[in-house]
Scaffold this motif. Structure first.
Motif, PDB file in Angstrom:
ATOM      1  N   THR A   1     111.160  12.987 -26.293  1.00 13.50           N
ATOM      2  CA  THR A   1     111.178  12.565 -27.694  1.00 13.50           C
ATOM      3  C   THR A   1     109.789  12.748 -28.285  1.00 13.50           C
ATOM      4  N   ARG A   2     109.692  13.395 -29.423  1.00 13.15           N
ATOM      5  CA  ARG A   2     108.400  13.657 -30.038  1.00 13.15           C
ATOM      6  C   ARG A   2     107.849  12.383 -30.693  1.00 13.15           C
ATOM      7  N   PHE A   3     108.674  11.632 -31.350  1.00 13.89           N
ATOM      8  CA  PHE A   3     108.216  10.402 -31.996  1.00 13.89           C
ATOM      9  C   PHE A   3     109.418   9.514 -32.272  1.00 13.89           C
ATOM     10  N   ASN A   4     109.132   8.253 -32.508  1.00 15.98           N
ATOM     11  CA  ASN A   4     110.160   7.286 -32.878  1.00 15.98           C
ATOM     12  C   ASN A   4     109.637   6.533 -34.096  1.00 15.98           C
ATOM     13  N   MET A   5     110.107   6.922 -35.282  1.00 15.34           N
ATOM     14  CA  MET A   5     109.564   6.371 -36.519  1.00 15.34           C
ATOM     15  C   MET A   5     109.686   4.846 -36.609  1.00 15.34           C
ATOM     16  N   PRO A   6     110.834   4.260 -36.330  1.00 15.44           N
ATOM     17  CA  PRO A   6     110.911   2.785 -36.401  1.00 15.44           C
ATOM     18  C   PRO A   6     109.913   2.095 -35.466  1.00 15.44           C
TER      19      PRO A   6
ATOM     20  N   GLU B   1     107.017   3.352 -34.363  1.00 21.58           N
ATOM     21  CA  GLU B   1     105.659   3.537 -34.843  1.00 21.58           C
ATOM     22  C   GLU B   1     105.364   2.614 -36.031  1.00 21.58           C
ATOM     23  N   VAL B   2     106.337   2.422 -36.890  1.00 23.11           N
ATOM     24  CA  VAL B   2     106.155   1.484 -38.013  1.00 23.11           C
ATOM     25  C   VAL B   2     105.973   0.066 -37.479  1.00 23.11           C
ATOM     26  N   LEU B   3     106.744  -0.284 -36.453  1.00 27.61           N
ATOM     27  CA  LEU B   3     106.672  -1.631 -35.886  1.00 27.61           C
ATOM     28  C   LEU B   3     105.297  -1.920 -35.310  1.00 27.61           C
ATOM     29  N   TYR B   4     104.784  -1.008 -34.467  1.00 30.16           N
ATOM     30  CA  TYR B   4     103.504  -1.313 -33.837  1.00 30.16           C
ATOM     31  C   TYR B   4     102.310  -1.004 -34.735  1.00 30.16           C
ATOM     32  N   THR B   5     102.546  -0.532 -35.953  1.00 29.75           N
ATOM     33  CA  THR B   5     101.477  -0.391 -36.944  1.00 29.75           C
ATOM     34  C   THR B   5     101.451  -1.581 -37.902  1.00 29.75           C
TER      35      THR B   5
END
Length: 292
Positions: free
Chosen positions: A72-77, A79-83
């Motif tokens: 998986t290249r990225f997981n948007m939800p 990344e938003v959560l841990y930002t």
């Protein structure tokens, strides 16, 4: 039955709160303590959440064969959560820190008592003043020496302003149970702060800024008493009595008229200087040893 005779506070006092700070003896200390505990709880919640995710990933996605897992290249939800989550946590902690800090630093227009703290190598002088600022008059004073620990007697339930100044280098006025300390500067700088004691007792005070050879022994004792006993103490001092005589006047007789939480520092100017057998004290035996 055994535990029913214990209190959580008393248990903590007995074992030094296991390295954690106590609740404190001032109204300001209580607010700082509550903030500290809340911050620790928030940190533990985040820590357990992160540790849980780590162990869950270790177990759930452990290697089960030679086949590669889905890439998986990225997981948007995620990344938003841990930002966003850390930013929210920091913002909340900053908000409450600013509120508590502002409250701790707040000065009243008319404090009930004003004490001038004068630090010097390596002891303390406490001046009870009739007003605020350097122009106010000292109505009573107590000063420590190499033989007698200085005692600072203060009332509970009253706003007490401290005005600090140093005669030589930077020191720091600290009573651990107040959960607060402030540096004492030489020159024209007069650091100020206020506290309101809400618990009677005797507490050791220290210098918390490395100031020289005997910094570790630059102690004093804070004695918190009722306003009535404080008025009696101050009146006795104004009548010309010594600190120990004034302490006796409010019920602290015998050894209790002196500091009980700490002892005078030992300058080691005895026969065996600095515990070295055969050595002589400073200035002693100079004539006998001349030319040898």
């Amino acid at each position: 039955m055994l535990l029913s005779g214990c209190s959580l506070e008393g248990f903590g006092d007995t074992f030094g709160h296991f390295g954690w700070p106590g609740k404190g003896i001032t109204l300001q200390a209580h607010r700082m303590y509550d903030l500290w505990i809340a911050s620790v709880i928030a940190a533990l919640v985040v820590g357990f959440f992160v540790w849980g995710l780590i162990f869950w990933c270790v177990i759930r996605y452990r290697k089960r064969g030679d086949e590669l897992p889905v890439q998986t290249r990225f997981n948007m939800p995620m990344e938003v959560l841990y930002t966003v989550t850390p930013v929210l946590i920091v913002a909340v902690l900053f908000y409450y820190t600013a509120i508590v800090q502002t409250d701790v630093d707040k000065l009243s227009k008319n404090p009930d008592q004003v004490v001038e703290v004068v630090a010097f190598k390596w002891n303390w002088q406490f001046n009870y003043r009739d007003g605020m600022g350097a122009e106010a008059n000292t109505v009573a004073s107590t000063v420590g020496s190499s033989d007698v620990i200085p005692i600072l007697v203060l009332p509970t339930g009253e706003k007490i302003r401290f005005e600090e100044t140093s005669r030589d280098v930077i020191h720091s006025f600290w009573v651990p149970e107040i959960l607060f300390k402030r540096d004492v500067f030489p020159g024209d700088v007069r650091n100020t702060f206020e506290i309101t004691l809400d618990k009677e007792g005797r507490y050791v005070g220290r210098c918390a800024e490395l100031c020289g050879t005997y910094h570790a022994f630059m102690n004093f004792e804070l004695v918190a008493v009722s306003p009535e006993r404080f008025d009696q103490f101050l009146q006795a001092k104004q009548n010309g009595q010594t600190t120990q005589q004034a302490m006796a006047a409010i019920g602290f007789t015998g050894d209790k008229a002196y500091a009980t939480t700490t002892q005078p520092f030992n300058t080691r100017r005895q026969k065996n200087s600095w515990n070295q057998n055969g050595a002589v004290a400073s200035g002693a035996g100079a004539a006998a040893t001349a030319g040898k």
